[in-house]
Design a protein around this motif. Sequence first.
Motif, PDB file in Angstrom:
ATOM      1  N   TYR A 136     -56.563  -5.417 -47.749  1.00  0.00           N
ATOM      2  CA  TYR A 136     -55.426  -4.981 -46.939  1.00  0.00           C
ATOM      3  C   TYR A 136     -55.840  -4.533 -45.544  1.00  0.00           C
ATOM      4  O   TYR A 136     -55.055  -4.672 -44.587  1.00  0.00           O
ATOM      5  N   ALA A 137     -57.051  -4.019 -45.391  1.00  0.00           N
ATOM      6  CA  ALA A 137     -57.531  -3.675 -44.046  1.00  0.00           C
ATOM      7  C   ALA A 137     -57.656  -4.937 -43.204  1.00  0.00           C
ATOM      8  O   ALA A 137     -57.283  -4.955 -42.023  1.00  0.00           O
ATOM      9  N   ARG A 138     -58.180  -6.015 -43.802  1.00  0.00           N
ATOM     10  CA  ARG A 138     -58.301  -7.286 -43.078  1.00  0.00           C
ATOM     11  C   ARG A 138     -56.924  -7.818 -42.673  1.00  0.00           C
ATOM     12  O   ARG A 138     -56.725  -8.299 -41.551  1.00  0.00           O
ATOM     13  N   LYS A 139     -55.976  -7.749 -43.627  1.00  0.00           N
ATOM     14  CA  LYS A 139     -54.630  -8.227 -43.303  1.00  0.00           C
ATOM     15  C   LYS A 139     -54.013  -7.397 -42.187  1.00  0.00           C
ATOM     16  O   LYS A 139     -53.379  -7.937 -41.270  1.00  0.00           O
ATOM     17  N   ALA A 140     -54.191  -6.071 -42.258  1.00  0.00           N
ATOM     18  CA  ALA A 140     -53.638  -5.187 -41.230  1.00  0.00           C
ATOM     19  C   ALA A 140     -54.260  -5.483 -39.871  1.00  0.00           C
ATOM     20  O   ALA A 140     -53.555  -5.511 -38.854  1.00  0.00           O
ATOM     21  N   MET A 141     -55.571  -5.719 -39.848  1.00  0.00           N
ATOM     22  CA  MET A 141     -56.250  -5.982 -38.576  1.00  0.00           C
ATOM     23  C   MET A 141     -55.788  -7.297 -37.961  1.00  0.00           C
ATOM     24  O   MET A 141     -55.720  -7.428 -36.732  1.00  0.00           O
ATOM     25  N   ASN A 142     -55.476  -8.273 -38.797  1.00  0.00           N
ATOM     26  CA  ASN A 142     -54.950  -9.533 -38.263  1.00  0.00           C
ATOM     27  C   ASN A 142     -53.542  -9.350 -37.699  1.00  0.00           C
ATOM     28  O   ASN A 142     -53.144 -10.058 -36.765  1.00  0.00           O
ATOM     29  N   LEU A 143     -52.792  -8.404 -38.257  1.00  0.00           N
ATOM     30  CA  LEU A 143     -51.426  -8.160 -37.786  1.00  0.00           C
ATOM     31  C   LEU A 143     -51.393  -7.280 -36.541  1.00  0.00           C
ATOM     32  O   LEU A 143     -50.507  -7.419 -35.696  1.00  0.00           O
ATOM     33  N   HIS A 144     -52.348  -6.327 -36.425  1.00  0.00           N
ATOM     34  CA  HIS A 144     -52.420  -5.492 -35.222  1.00  0.00           C
ATOM     35  C   HIS A 144     -53.889  -5.297 -34.819  1.00  0.00           C
ATOM     36  O   HIS A 144     -54.460  -4.225 -35.021  1.00  0.00           O
ATOM     37  N   PRO A 145     -54.516  -6.317 -34.251  1.00  0.00           N
ATOM     38  CA  PRO A 145     -55.951  -6.276 -33.934  1.00  0.00           C
ATOM     39  C   PRO A 145     -56.336  -5.272 -32.866  1.00  0.00           C
ATOM     40  O   PRO A 145     -57.520  -5.006 -32.663  1.00  0.00           O
ATOM     41  N   ASN A 146     -55.331  -4.679 -32.202  1.00  0.00           N
ATOM     42  CA  ASN A 146     -55.657  -3.729 -31.131  1.00  0.00           C
ATOM     43  C   ASN A 146     -55.802  -2.294 -31.640  1.00  0.00           C
ATOM     44  O   ASN A 146     -56.208  -1.405 -30.891  1.00  0.00           O
ATOM     45  N   LEU A 147     -55.481  -2.043 -32.915  1.00  0.00           N
ATOM     46  CA  LEU A 147     -55.591  -0.688 -33.455  1.00  0.00           C
ATOM     47  C   LEU A 147     -56.953  -0.488 -34.115  1.00  0.00           C
ATOM     48  O   LEU A 147     -57.530  -1.417 -34.675  1.00  0.00           O
TER      49      LEU A 147
END
Length: 353
Positions: A136-147
């Motif tokens: 889920y961290a990978r998925k989140a980073m793909n959705l908001h890579p600037n955070l």
Amino acid sequence: MNIGNKIKALRLKASATQEMLAEALGVSSQSVSKWENNVCAPDISLLPAISEFFGVTIDELFDLTTDQKLHRIENMLDYETELTDEQFRSTEAFLQEIKDSYNENNPERVKGRIESFLAHLYHHRMVSDARYVSLYARKAMNLHPNLKEDQWLLAKSEGAYVWDWNARQHSKTIDFYKNLVDKNPEIGRNYLFLMDNLIADHRTNEASCFLNKYKELADHKEVLILVYEAYIAFAEYRAKDAWEIVSSLENDYPESYDAIFEVAGIYANNARYEEALKRYKKAEELGKADKEHVFMDHLQAQALIYEILGRYTEAYNYVQRQIDFLKDEWNITEGADVDELEEEKNRLLNRLL
């Protein structure tokens, strides 16, 4: 007490009739009567429903000894990739219940065995949960890579490198091993784990002191002395000295699996992958001739290196060789280890497409 008697005892304790149990299970009351009179046993597929009806675990339907229950827990941790909440809670409760009395009942047992089981149980859950943290961290980073927040979670779940000096120190682990070595100065393995962490933190003066103490042990390994001298030299940025030690190690122990495997690791650690592969392959051949080294570490290392080099076909083949090794050498054809390797194969296959 066999299972028929156990079912009867649980039914009476629950103030339930044979008809009530039969209705809940979808069987005839005659079937329940036959179980309780030991004419026959319930079908294995009914055990989960029976345990649910009485509010007990499946293990509690059988009168297993403590050691038999521990063996089943060991198998569960080896073969199950994930545990249900009920499996975890019931196992934890059982281990906590016997923790203080286990050794008292049999003083010849190894002290700390139940604590070790508890550590394995929590580690199993930690590894299982870490897979989802990573996912889920990978998925989140793909959705908001600037955070930034998810990068930290990914690093924690995958053991990724952390840039901050204070965050990557091993001081607590080092202090623990120092105390362990002080209390048990005759056990060599603990010196090695201590030096690993000291060298990782570039605390080389301390590492050298403990290496000198390790040399004095009767069961020390000459090969490892050279290995740690090399790693200390690398950590002190004395690369020339380090490579001279590596060369001596390889020349002095050309037929030693341990020596060649460690040399391969040193080359890999310095990103000299082709040289590392050459040594891992030699270690593999030495291991075949030496039945004391029935390991697949060299196969794992080669799979990793081939993937780093972008040679995914070879990486895939070496993952398959690990699966074959588990089957041929250890008779393991299913379970968490095999499942993880099958996932690796699928991941590498996707990179080939």
